[in-house]
Design an enzyme around this catalytic site. Structure first.
Site, PDB file in Angstrom:
ATOM      1  N   GLY A   1       0.877  -1.166   0.000  1.00  0.00           N
ATOM      2  CA  GLY A   1       0.000   0.000   0.000  1.00  0.00           C
ATOM      3  C   GLY A   1       0.907   1.205   0.000  1.00  0.00           C
ATOM      4  O   GLY A   1       1.871   1.267  -0.743  1.00  0.00           O
ATOM      5  N   GLU A   2       0.649   2.130   0.882  1.00  0.00           N
ATOM      6  CA  GLU A   2       1.507   3.310   0.993  1.00  0.00           C
ATOM      7  C   GLU A   2       2.122   3.272   2.393  1.00  0.00           C
ATOM      8  O   GLU A   2       1.413   3.413   3.391  1.00  0.00           O
ATOM      9  CB  GLU A   2       0.658   4.559   0.766  1.00  0.00           C
TER      10      GLU A   2
ATOM     11  N   CYS B   1       5.978  -5.550   0.051  1.00  0.00           N
ATOM     12  CA  CYS B   1       6.154  -4.211  -0.512  1.00  0.00           C
ATOM     13  C   CYS B   1       6.154  -3.140   0.587  1.00  0.00           C
ATOM     14  O   CYS B   1       7.091  -3.085   1.366  1.00  0.00           O
ATOM     15  CB  CYS B   1       5.109  -3.973  -1.595  1.00  0.00           C
TER      16      CYS B   1
ATOM     17  N   ARG C   1       5.666   0.103  -7.901  1.00  0.00           N
ATOM     18  CA  ARG C   1       6.386   1.170  -7.180  1.00  0.00           C
ATOM     19  C   ARG C   1       7.150   0.550  -5.990  1.00  0.00           C
ATOM     20  O   ARG C   1       7.056   1.002  -4.850  1.00  0.00           O
ATOM     21  CB  ARG C   1       5.427   2.264  -6.714  1.00  0.00           C
TER      22      ARG C   1
ATOM     23  N   HIS D   1       4.550  -8.537  -4.946  1.00  0.00           N
ATOM     24  CA  HIS D   1       3.201  -8.806  -4.421  1.00  0.00           C
ATOM     25  C   HIS D   1       2.715 -10.216  -4.753  1.00  0.00           C
ATOM     26  O   HIS D   1       1.970 -10.394  -5.721  1.00  0.00           O
ATOM     27  CB  HIS D   1       2.210  -7.816  -5.036  1.00  0.00           C
TER      28      HIS D   1
ATOM     29  N   GLU E   1       0.386 -11.712  -3.431  1.00  0.00           N
ATOM     30  CA  GLU E   1      -1.081 -11.749  -3.275  1.00  0.00           C
ATOM     31  C   GLU E   1      -1.798 -11.301  -4.546  1.00  0.00           C
ATOM     32  O   GLU E   1      -3.010 -11.429  -4.648  1.00  0.00           O
ATOM     33  CB  GLU E   1      -1.508 -10.898  -2.066  1.00  0.00           C
TER      34      GLU E   1
HETATM   35  N1  GLN Z   1       5.674   2.837  -3.072  1.00  0.00           N
HETATM   36  C1  GLN Z   1       5.004   2.397  -1.894  1.00  0.00           C
HETATM   37  C2  GLN Z   1       5.682   2.945  -0.638  1.00  0.00           C
HETATM   38  O1  GLN Z   1       6.747   3.437  -0.704  1.00  0.00           O
HETATM   39  C3  GLN Z   1       4.952   0.893  -1.813  1.00  0.00           C
HETATM   40  C4  GLN Z   1       4.166   0.372  -2.969  1.00  0.00           C
HETATM   41  C5  GLN Z   1       3.456  -0.909  -2.710  1.00  0.00           C
HETATM   42  O2  GLN Z   1       3.278  -1.337  -1.568  1.00  0.00           O
HETATM   43  N2  GLN Z   1       2.972  -1.483  -3.773  1.00  0.00           N
HETATM   44  O3  GLN Z   1       5.127   2.874   0.402  1.00  0.00           O
END
Ligand code: GLN
Length: 193
Positions: free
Chosen positions: A46-47, A78, A135, A171, A173
């Protein structure tokens, strides 16, 4: 076996769906009380800044940190990997800091922002694993207790294990391949060291 999936933000529904396919009981975790009695925890992508902030706001961060130190198996994908790392190049909010790795966020720049590539992951068998990178971060450095499970063709580390802690820059998932989650469940069950 009961696995919690941190459901603050990001791709938690996809992890829950895979765990259901593997016939595991799942608890979506939004509050500290939902961490009680878990056999393992997944921190989704996620972020990382948002997830980190929500973990602090809901008093989850310190609880997860102490569960990790007491041996709870945790799998971060991630952004989840970024949060597990002890060191990272640029994250303002406070991460969990339990895995002895250095990560770099958004490591692939614009052109390769998101991509898919076949990965060789020996612990999962010979068949290549579909690596979905969005990302994604990379692992820049590990200490000697950390096992590197997967690398890109150029040698960059993208999946690691340290004891019962597991992390991937990609990922699993978002694929139909259940082997990475099964590997985590084997760690939870104590069947792989
Ligand atoms: N770019 C996101 C971050 O830095 C991570 C991206 C992702 O979890 N798919 O948090």
């Amino acid at each position: 076996m009961r696995i919690g999936v941190l459901a603050a933000q990001g791709a938690f529904a996809e992890h829950i769906a895979i765990l259901h396919q593997l016939k595991v009981e799942v608890t979506p975790v939004r509050l500290p009380a939902e961490l009680v009695g878990l056999d393992g925890l997944i921190i989704p992508g996620g972020e990382s800044t948002s997830i980190s902030r929500l973990m602090l706001d809901y008093n989850l961060a310190s609880e997860i940190r102490s569960l990790a130190k007491n041996g709870l198996p945790i799998f971060g994908t991630c952004a989840g990997m970024i949060l597990l790392a002890k060191r990272n190049s640029a994250l303002a909010a406070e991460p969990l800091g339990v895995m002895d790795i250095t990560v770099r966020r958004n490591a692939f720049g614009r052109q390769r922002d998101s991509f898919e590539t076949e990965l060789s992951i020996p612990v999962l068998g010979e068949k290549p694993f579909p690596g979905v990178f969005i990302r994604a971060p990379v692992i820049e450095q590990v200490n000697s207790e950390v096992e590197i499970l997967a690398r890109l063709a150029d040698g960059t580390s993208v999946a690691v294990r340290q004891g019962k802690l597991l992390a991937s820059a990609f990922h699993p998932e978002l694929t139909n391949d259940l082997r990475f989650h099964q590997y985590f469940l084997d760690i939870v069950a104590g069947g792989t060291t």
